[in-house]
Motif scaffolding. Structure first.
Motif, PDB file in Angstrom:
ATOM      1  N   ASP A 214      37.329  62.136  32.072  1.00 28.46           N
ATOM      2  CA  ASP A 214      37.876  61.391  33.197  1.00 28.46           C
ATOM      3  C   ASP A 214      38.996  62.177  33.870  1.00 28.46           C
ATOM      4  O   ASP A 214      39.067  62.253  35.094  1.00 28.46           O
ATOM      5  CB  ASP A 214      38.342  59.988  32.783  1.00 28.46           C
ATOM      6  N   LEU A 215      39.864  62.810  33.082  1.00 32.56           N
ATOM      7  CA  LEU A 215      40.915  63.632  33.673  1.00 32.56           C
ATOM      8  C   LEU A 215      40.330  64.871  34.335  1.00 32.56           C
ATOM      9  O   LEU A 215      40.801  65.298  35.398  1.00 32.56           O
ATOM     10  CB  LEU A 215      41.919  64.047  32.600  1.00 32.56           C
ATOM     11  N   GLN A 216      39.316  65.434  33.725  1.00 28.58           N
ATOM     12  CA  GLN A 216      38.718  66.667  34.247  1.00 28.58           C
ATOM     13  C   GLN A 216      37.977  66.452  35.562  1.00 28.58           C
ATOM     14  O   GLN A 216      38.100  67.258  36.494  1.00 28.58           O
ATOM     15  CB  GLN A 216      37.746  67.245  33.211  1.00 28.58           C
ATOM     16  N   LEU A 217      37.213  65.353  35.645  1.00 31.62           N
ATOM     17  CA  LEU A 217      36.261  65.204  36.735  1.00 31.62           C
ATOM     18  C   LEU A 217      36.562  64.075  37.703  1.00 31.62           C
ATOM     19  O   LEU A 217      35.976  64.019  38.784  1.00 31.62           O
ATOM     20  CB  LEU A 217      34.856  64.994  36.152  1.00 31.62           C
ATOM     21  N   GLU A 218      37.444  63.157  37.329  1.00 31.02           N
ATOM     22  CA  GLU A 218      37.673  61.977  38.163  1.00 31.02           C
ATOM     23  C   GLU A 218      39.065  61.944  38.773  1.00 31.02           C
ATOM     24  O   GLU A 218      39.476  60.925  39.339  1.00 31.02           O
ATOM     25  CB  GLU A 218      37.423  60.709  37.332  1.00 31.02           C
ATOM     26  N   THR A 219      39.794  63.034  38.656  1.00 31.27           N
ATOM     27  CA  THR A 219      41.142  63.103  39.245  1.00 31.27           C
ATOM     28  C   THR A 219      41.253  64.318  40.161  1.00 31.27           C
ATOM     29  O   THR A 219      42.259  65.019  40.172  1.00 31.27           O
ATOM     30  CB  THR A 219      42.227  63.174  38.147  1.00 31.27           C
ATOM     31  N   GLY A 220      40.176  64.590  40.884  1.00 34.44           N
ATOM     32  CA  GLY A 220      40.206  65.697  41.836  1.00 34.44           C
ATOM     33  C   GLY A 220      39.729  67.013  41.274  1.00 34.44           C
ATOM     34  O   GLY A 220      40.061  68.072  41.808  1.00 34.44           O
ATOM     35  N   GLY A 221      38.954  66.967  40.189  1.00 31.86           N
ATOM     36  CA  GLY A 221      38.410  68.209  39.636  1.00 31.86           C
ATOM     37  C   GLY A 221      39.436  69.062  38.917  1.00 31.86           C
ATOM     38  O   GLY A 221      39.457  70.286  39.055  1.00 31.86           O
ATOM     39  N   GLN A 222      40.298  68.431  38.135  1.00 30.40           N
ATOM     40  CA  GLN A 222      41.351  69.157  37.435  1.00 30.40           C
ATOM     41  C   GLN A 222      40.875  69.568  36.038  1.00 30.40           C
ATOM     42  O   GLN A 222      41.187  68.926  35.038  1.00 30.40           O
ATOM     43  CB  GLN A 222      42.609  68.306  37.346  1.00 30.40           C
ATOM     44  N   TRP A 223      40.143  70.659  35.971  1.00 35.15           N
ATOM     45  CA  TRP A 223      39.601  71.110  34.694  1.00 35.15           C
ATOM     46  C   TRP A 223      40.702  71.360  33.676  1.00 35.15           C
ATOM     47  O   TRP A 223      40.593  70.959  32.519  1.00 35.15           O
ATOM     48  CB  TRP A 223      38.785  72.394  34.911  1.00 35.15           C
ATOM     49  N   MET A 224      41.763  72.051  34.101  1.00 36.95           N
ATOM     50  CA  MET A 224      42.827  72.374  33.156  1.00 36.95           C
ATOM     51  C   MET A 224      43.441  71.114  32.571  1.00 36.95           C
ATOM     52  O   MET A 224      43.645  71.011  31.357  1.00 36.95           O
ATOM     53  CB  MET A 224      43.903  73.229  33.843  1.00 36.95           C
ATOM     54  N   VAL A 225      43.693  70.114  33.388  1.00 33.13           N
ATOM     55  CA  VAL A 225      44.315  68.884  32.914  1.00 33.13           C
ATOM     56  C   VAL A 225      43.439  68.190  31.881  1.00 33.13           C
ATOM     57  O   VAL A 225      43.917  67.677  30.864  1.00 33.13           O
ATOM     58  CB  VAL A 225      44.620  67.946  34.097  1.00 33.13           C
ATOM     59  N   GLY A 226      42.128  68.181  32.124  1.00 34.49           N
ATOM     60  CA  GLY A 226      41.228  67.498  31.213  1.00 34.49           C
ATOM     61  C   GLY A 226      41.013  68.214  29.894  1.00 34.49           C
ATOM     62  O   GLY A 226      40.368  67.660  28.994  1.00 34.49           O
ATOM     63  N   LYS A 227      41.555  69.412  29.753  1.00 35.59           N
ATOM     64  CA  LYS A 227      41.290  70.202  28.556  1.00 35.59           C
ATOM     65  C   LYS A 227      42.561  70.717  27.882  1.00 35.59           C
ATOM     66  O   LYS A 227      42.489  71.547  26.972  1.00 35.59           O
ATOM     67  CB  LYS A 227      40.395  71.388  28.943  1.00 35.59           C
ATOM     68  N   THR A 228      43.718  70.196  28.300  1.00 29.32           N
ATOM     69  CA  THR A 228      44.966  70.785  27.826  1.00 29.32           C
ATOM     70  C   THR A 228      45.923  69.754  27.245  1.00 29.32           C
ATOM     71  O   THR A 228      47.128  69.969  27.191  1.00 29.32           O
ATOM     72  CB  THR A 228      45.637  71.576  28.972  1.00 29.32           C
ATOM     73  N   LEU A 229      45.396  68.607  26.790  1.00 30.73           N
ATOM     74  CA  LEU A 229      46.253  67.675  26.070  1.00 30.73           C
ATOM     75  C   LEU A 229      46.545  68.244  24.679  1.00 30.73           C
ATOM     76  O   LEU A 229      45.867  69.145  24.194  1.00 30.73           O
ATOM     77  CB  LEU A 229      45.582  66.300  25.970  1.00 30.73           C
ATOM     78  N   ASP A 230      47.576  67.713  24.041  1.00 29.25           N
ATOM     79  CA  ASP A 230      48.009  68.254  22.747  1.00 29.25           C
ATOM     80  C   ASP A 230      46.870  68.262  21.735  1.00 29.25           C
ATOM     81  O   ASP A 230      46.191  67.247  21.527  1.00 29.25           O
ATOM     82  CB  ASP A 230      49.172  67.429  22.191  1.00 29.25           C
TER      83      ASP A 230
END
Length: 335
Positions: A214-230
């Motif tokens: 959801d973070l990767q693909l549903e918030t404007g295509g933010q791949w880094m955000v969707g894969k960089t949680l702790d």
């Protein structure tokens, strides 16, 4: 100006002195001038010591050689971590192994150790997206004409048998697995050809590019955000030196919980961009340095690639198992 690489070299040189409590060991441990010796014939891991430190272990036929304990007892300097080894070279470790491998007091039963992080401070964590044809197709994406690169940060790094603490549902809830071959750089690569690219690889490991879709693909295509949680990059259990592995001829699988059938089952011969191509392409953009790591992409079978009515996202209580031929089995839990 002191660079990060200079700092790690200094740290590697000082391991003997810090561990042994002697003044001469730091001089003895100074890295030799010129190209460093990359590890050969080695399978390494990280082990958590009683004081919480994460130090290097060597997998031997008779168990795990505790490098810190052996170095202290034998008054021999050696890199304390894999990060330090990749910068300082393997010559000192090879000498320590020769001296300590048959000493039972330095060899532990693998079942008794707690795994630490294989990497704690790589300068770069490079990731490749959509690098298997079937995965690109299941995601409804066109085949890339060149490697799609993104990054993770060091906060994501986690060990074998870790537990990833998931964020609150309002932050994210669409969690997905991605087993990947991890490439570890052993010497500086800048503008290298595909033909010579494998010569710059120190070794390989299993990496898991855990993802919040959801973070990767549903918030404007933010791949880094969707894969960089702790904790979203478990790596392990082993680092296997490059001379023991053909990266283009490995089976790769992912299992969830006690399911007998793998969710992902593929082969690295199906890369769109194999490690040679990825290294050559990336090295034209920026230098890859010893200790940099590359997640080479995941095959088909991920949850996001399933029809929406069949998408059952990972949740707390699930256990994920990643297997790659010759590299072992990486396992972690969700909480």
């Amino acid at each position: 100006m002191t660079t990060r690489r200079d700092f790690i070299k200094t740290a590697a040189a000082g391991v003997g002195a810090a561990t042994l409590g002697t003044t001469g060991a730091a001089t003895d441990a100074a890295p030799a001038a010129g190209p460093q010796q990359m590890p050969r014939g080695l399978t390494l891991l990280s082990m958590v010591q009683s004081d919480g430190s994460e130090t290097l272990g060597v997998k031997l036929p008779n168990g795990i050689l505790d490098v810190a304990a052996a170095g202290k007892a034998l008054n021999m300097a050696a890199p304390a971590t894999l990060d330090a080894l990749l910068v300082s070279g393997s010559a000192q470790l090879d000498q320590l192994i020769a001296a300590a491998r048959d000493r039972k007091e330095f060899v532990k039963d693998e079942a008794s150790i707690k795994f630490g992080r294989l990497f704690t401070d790589p300068a770069k964590i490079v990731c490749v997206g959509l690098n298997y044809k079937a995965h690109a197709e299941e995601a409804g994406e066109k085949l890339p004409k060149q490697p799609i690169l993104f990054n993770k940060y060091n906060n994501t790094l986690a060990p074998h048998r870790t537990t990833i603490k998931l964020p609150p549902r309002e932050v994210s809830y669409k969690f997905d697995y991605e087993t990947e071959l991890l490439v570890v750089i052993g010497k500086t690569a800048r503008n290298v050809s595909e033909a010579e690219a494998l010569d710059y690889i120190a070794g390989y490991a299993i990496g898991h590019d855990f993802s919040a879709r959801d973070l990767q693909l549903e918030t404007g295509g933010q791949w880094m955000v969707g894969k960089t949680l702790d904790g979203f990059a478990p790596i392990g259990p082993y680092f296997v030196s490059a001379d023991q592995v053909d990266p283009n001829n490995l089976t790769i699988e992912t299992y969830v919980n006690d399911e007998e059938r793998p969710r992902q089952s593929s082969h690295t011969s199906k890369f769109i961009f194999n490690p040679q191509k990825v290294i050559s392409y990336t090295s034209r953009l920026f230098a890859l340095e010893p200790g940099d790591i590359i997640f080479t992409g995941t095959p088909e079978g991920v949850i996001v690639g399933m029809p929406k009515e069949k998408q059952v996202w990972l949740k707390a209580g699930d256990r994920i198992t990643s297997r790659i031929e010759k590299l072992g089995t990486l396992q972690f839990d969700l909480a």
